[in-house]
Write a protein that holds these residues in place. Structure first.
Motif, PDB file in Angstrom:
ATOM      1  N   ASN A 120      19.673  -8.495   0.279  1.00 11.22           N
ATOM      2  CA  ASN A 120      19.149  -7.266   0.857  1.00 11.22           C
ATOM      3  C   ASN A 120      18.070  -6.679  -0.034  1.00 11.22           C
ATOM      4  O   ASN A 120      18.145  -6.763  -1.267  1.00 11.22           O
ATOM      5  N   GLY A 121      17.097  -6.052   0.606  1.00 10.57           N
ATOM      6  CA  GLY A 121      16.145  -5.257  -0.142  1.00 10.57           C
ATOM      7  C   GLY A 121      16.701  -3.855  -0.371  1.00 10.57           C
ATOM      8  O   GLY A 121      17.919  -3.642  -0.400  1.00 10.57           O
ATOM      9  N   PHE A 122      15.833  -2.883  -0.495  1.00 10.59           N
ATOM     10  CA  PHE A 122      16.216  -1.495  -0.706  1.00 10.59           C
ATOM     11  C   PHE A 122      15.157  -0.628  -0.034  1.00 10.59           C
ATOM     12  O   PHE A 122      13.987  -1.014   0.051  1.00 10.59           O
ATOM     13  N   PRO A 123      15.522   0.527   0.487  1.00  7.65           N
ATOM     14  CA  PRO A 123      14.530   1.384   1.150  1.00  7.65           C
ATOM     15  C   PRO A 123      13.419   1.791   0.185  1.00  7.65           C
ATOM     16  O   PRO A 123      13.668   2.314  -0.899  1.00  7.65           O
ATOM     17  N   HIS A 124      12.182   1.531   0.579  1.00  7.48           N
ATOM     18  CA  HIS A 124      11.013   1.894  -0.222  1.00  7.48           C
ATOM     19  C   HIS A 124       9.871   2.203   0.741  1.00  7.48           C
ATOM     20  O   HIS A 124       9.931   1.861   1.921  1.00  7.48           O
ATOM     21  N   ASN A 125       8.829   2.862   0.238  1.00 14.28           N
ATOM     22  CA  ASN A 125       7.785   3.358   1.145  1.00 14.28           C
ATOM     23  C   ASN A 125       6.451   2.648   1.017  1.00 14.28           C
ATOM     24  O   ASN A 125       5.494   2.993   1.712  1.00 14.28           O
ATOM     25  N   ASP A 126       6.331   1.648   0.129  1.00 12.74           N
ATOM     26  CA  ASP A 126       5.115   0.845  -0.044  1.00 12.74           C
ATOM     27  C   ASP A 126       3.939   1.610  -0.638  1.00 12.74           C
ATOM     28  O   ASP A 126       2.806   1.127  -0.586  1.00 12.74           O
ATOM     29  N   ILE A 127       4.170   2.783  -1.201  1.00 17.16           N
ATOM     30  CA  ILE A 127       3.089   3.552  -1.811  1.00 17.16           C
ATOM     31  C   ILE A 127       3.098   3.312  -3.320  1.00 17.16           C
ATOM     32  O   ILE A 127       4.036   3.701  -4.016  1.00 17.16           O
ATOM     33  N   PHE A 128       2.053   2.654  -3.811  1.00 17.15           N
ATOM     34  CA  PHE A 128       1.941   2.378  -5.241  1.00 17.15           C
ATOM     35  C   PHE A 128       0.469   2.221  -5.581  1.00 17.15           C
ATOM     36  O   PHE A 128      -0.183   1.305  -5.084  1.00 17.15           O
ATOM     37  N   PRO A 129      -0.103   3.121  -6.388  1.00 19.64           N
ATOM     38  CA  PRO A 129      -1.530   3.020  -6.712  1.00 19.64           C
ATOM     39  C   PRO A 129      -1.838   1.738  -7.480  1.00 19.64           C
ATOM     40  O   PRO A 129      -1.129   1.367  -8.410  1.00 19.64           O
ATOM     41  N   GLU A 130      -2.888   1.040  -7.060  1.00 21.61           N
ATOM     42  CA  GLU A 130      -3.297  -0.173  -7.749  1.00 21.61           C
ATOM     43  C   GLU A 130      -4.816  -0.320  -7.650  1.00 21.61           C
ATOM     44  O   GLU A 130      -5.442   0.204  -6.735  1.00 21.61           O
ATOM     45  N   ARG A 131      -5.374  -1.034  -8.603  1.00 25.03           N
ATOM     46  CA  ARG A 131      -6.812  -1.255  -8.616  1.00 25.03           C
ATOM     47  C   ARG A 131      -7.086  -2.634  -8.020  1.00 25.03           C
ATOM     48  O   ARG A 131      -6.582  -3.642  -8.504  1.00 25.03           O
ATOM     49  N   LEU A 132      -7.868  -2.665  -6.965  1.00 25.51           N
ATOM     50  CA  LEU A 132      -8.203  -3.903  -6.282  1.00 25.51           C
ATOM     51  C   LEU A 132      -9.616  -4.309  -6.670  1.00 25.51           C
ATOM     52  O   LEU A 132     -10.582  -3.626  -6.331  1.00 25.51           O
ATOM     53  N   ASP A 133      -9.713  -5.407  -7.384  1.00 23.54           N
ATOM     54  CA  ASP A 133     -11.017  -5.871  -7.845  1.00 23.54           C
ATOM     55  C   ASP A 133     -11.584  -6.864  -6.840  1.00 23.54           C
ATOM     56  O   ASP A 133     -10.894  -7.770  -6.376  1.00 23.54           O
ATOM     57  N   VAL A 134     -12.837  -6.694  -6.504  1.00 20.69           N
ATOM     58  CA  VAL A 134     -13.542  -7.603  -5.610  1.00 20.69           C
ATOM     59  C   VAL A 134     -14.718  -8.184  -6.373  1.00 20.69           C
ATOM     60  O   VAL A 134     -15.559  -7.455  -6.888  1.00 20.69           O
ATOM     61  N   GLY A 135     -14.761  -9.491  -6.474  1.00 19.22           N
ATOM     62  CA  GLY A 135     -15.858 -10.115  -7.205  1.00 19.22           C
ATOM     63  C   GLY A 135     -15.896 -11.595  -6.937  1.00 19.22           C
ATOM     64  O   GLY A 135     -15.159 -12.114  -6.091  1.00 19.22           O
ATOM     65  N   PRO A 136     -16.761 -12.318  -7.651  1.00 21.50           N
ATOM     66  CA  PRO A 136     -16.871 -13.764  -7.458  1.00 21.50           C
ATOM     67  C   PRO A 136     -15.519 -14.447  -7.629  1.00 21.50           C
ATOM     68  O   PRO A 136     -14.766 -14.160  -8.575  1.00 21.50           O
ATOM     69  N   GLY A 137     -15.195 -15.320  -6.697  1.00 19.56           N
ATOM     70  CA  GLY A 137     -13.944 -16.055  -6.788  1.00 19.56           C
ATOM     71  C   GLY A 137     -12.735 -15.312  -6.272  1.00 19.56           C
ATOM     72  O   GLY A 137     -11.638 -15.866  -6.257  1.00 19.56           O
ATOM     73  N   ARG A 138     -12.905 -14.057  -5.824  1.00 19.26           N
ATOM     74  CA  ARG A 138     -11.768 -13.293  -5.323  1.00 19.26           C
ATOM     75  C   ARG A 138     -11.799 -13.288  -3.797  1.00 19.26           C
ATOM     76  O   ARG A 138     -12.272 -12.356  -3.167  1.00 19.26           O
ATOM     77  N   GLY A 139     -11.317 -14.371  -3.196  1.00 19.59           N
ATOM     78  CA  GLY A 139     -11.275 -14.451  -1.742  1.00 19.59           C
ATOM     79  C   GLY A 139     -10.022 -13.861  -1.138  1.00 19.59           C
ATOM     80  O   GLY A 139      -9.836 -13.904   0.074  1.00 19.59           O
ATOM     81  N   ASP A 140      -9.148 -13.294  -1.993  1.00 17.71           N
ATOM     82  CA  ASP A 140      -7.885 -12.754  -1.495  1.00 17.71           C
ATOM     83  C   ASP A 140      -7.937 -11.250  -1.270  1.00 17.71           C
ATOM     84  O   ASP A 140      -6.969 -10.669  -0.758  1.00 17.71           O
TER      85      ASP A 140
END
Length: 253
Positions: A120-140
């Motif tokens: 089982n998982g646990f109740p969570h809200n999916d809110i978590f600050p993160e830095r998303l880097d976009v650059g060469p080689g980052r196709g994800d």
């Protein structure tokens, strides 16, 4: 093994030929969300399931997520066959429009496999600050619109279930919904079963508590996330929810 060319990509800028003409249902309880069945037309559904299997055959080193007990890997543009629909501009536009998300923003997606007996998982809200880097080689990580300063948070989560075969009550693997992080994982307000070609999408906010439920059968899914800047989130909700992801409340009450 080489991923096939994504036959559906010629239509990725127009989802209509790929989607069945069925209504998607809005539900308000315990937080706003969408449940849609028979999402893609049959040949596209089969193609997505096939490319999911091919991707897992290739990615034998799919990472194990210890917090949520699944195997997974990111979808990378031009390397995932027909699954690229989940990181397409049309997919991003559809869900930003449905949930009223302001651009600019980001889109990511990945494949998840919960093996039989995943905990089982646990109740969570999916809110978590993160830095998303976009650059060469980052196709994800795909950026739409102008630059996004600082950190981002998830704005919309979209789960699509596939490759699981027939599902019946007792098979488990549902995504369950809750009023609060303190609710017992086995006492949800509602649940979405992982039936093939079903989609579950919701706006991520301080109250979007959800969890995976343990399974007797394998559960495969594709999950996409639309992101918004933290400043945009704070304008709507203040800082409520930014500290509540996962088990924050249990450890810091």
């Amino acid at each position: 093994m080489t991923m096939p060319e994504p036959r559906t990509l010629q239509a990725v800028n127009d989802l209509q030929p790929l989607l069945q003409a069925r209504r998607w249902r809005w539900r308000a309880t315990p937080f706003p969300h969408i449940v849609a069945e028979n999402v893609f037309v049959p040949d596209v559904q089969e193609e997505l399931a096939r490319d999911f299997r091919t991707l897992y055959d290739q990615r034998t080193t799919a990472g194990y997520n210890t917090q949520h007990d699944f195997l997974g890997t990111s979808l990378i543009s031009t390397q995932c066959g027909s699954l690229e629909v989940f990181i397409s501009p049309a997919w991003y536009a559809l869900f930003t429009r449905l949930f009223g998300i302001n651009e600019p923003g980001f889109l990511t997606a990945g494949v998840h496999r919960h093996r039989p007996g995943s905990r089982n998982g646990f109740p969570h809200n999916d809110i978590f600050p993160e830095r998303l880097d976009v650059g060469p080689g980052r196709g994800d990580v795909l950026r739409f619109g102008g630059p996004v300063a600082g950190k981002s948070v998830r704005a919309v989560a979209i789960l699509y279930y596939l490759n699981n075969g027939p599902w019946a009550p007792g098979d488990g693997g549902e995504t369950s919904l809750y009023w609060d992080w303190k609710d017992g994982v086995d006492t949800p307000v509602d649940s979405v079963p992982p039936r093939d070609n079903t989609l579950f999408a919701f706006s991520c906010n301080p109250h979007s508590y959800h969890s995976f439920r343990t399974n007797r059968k394998r559960r495969d899914s594709v999950i996409s996330f639309v992101y918004r800047g933290v400043d945009d989130y704070v304008q709507l909700w203040g800082d409520e929810g930014l500290r509540q992801y996962a088990e924050y409340g249990r450890h810091h009450a």
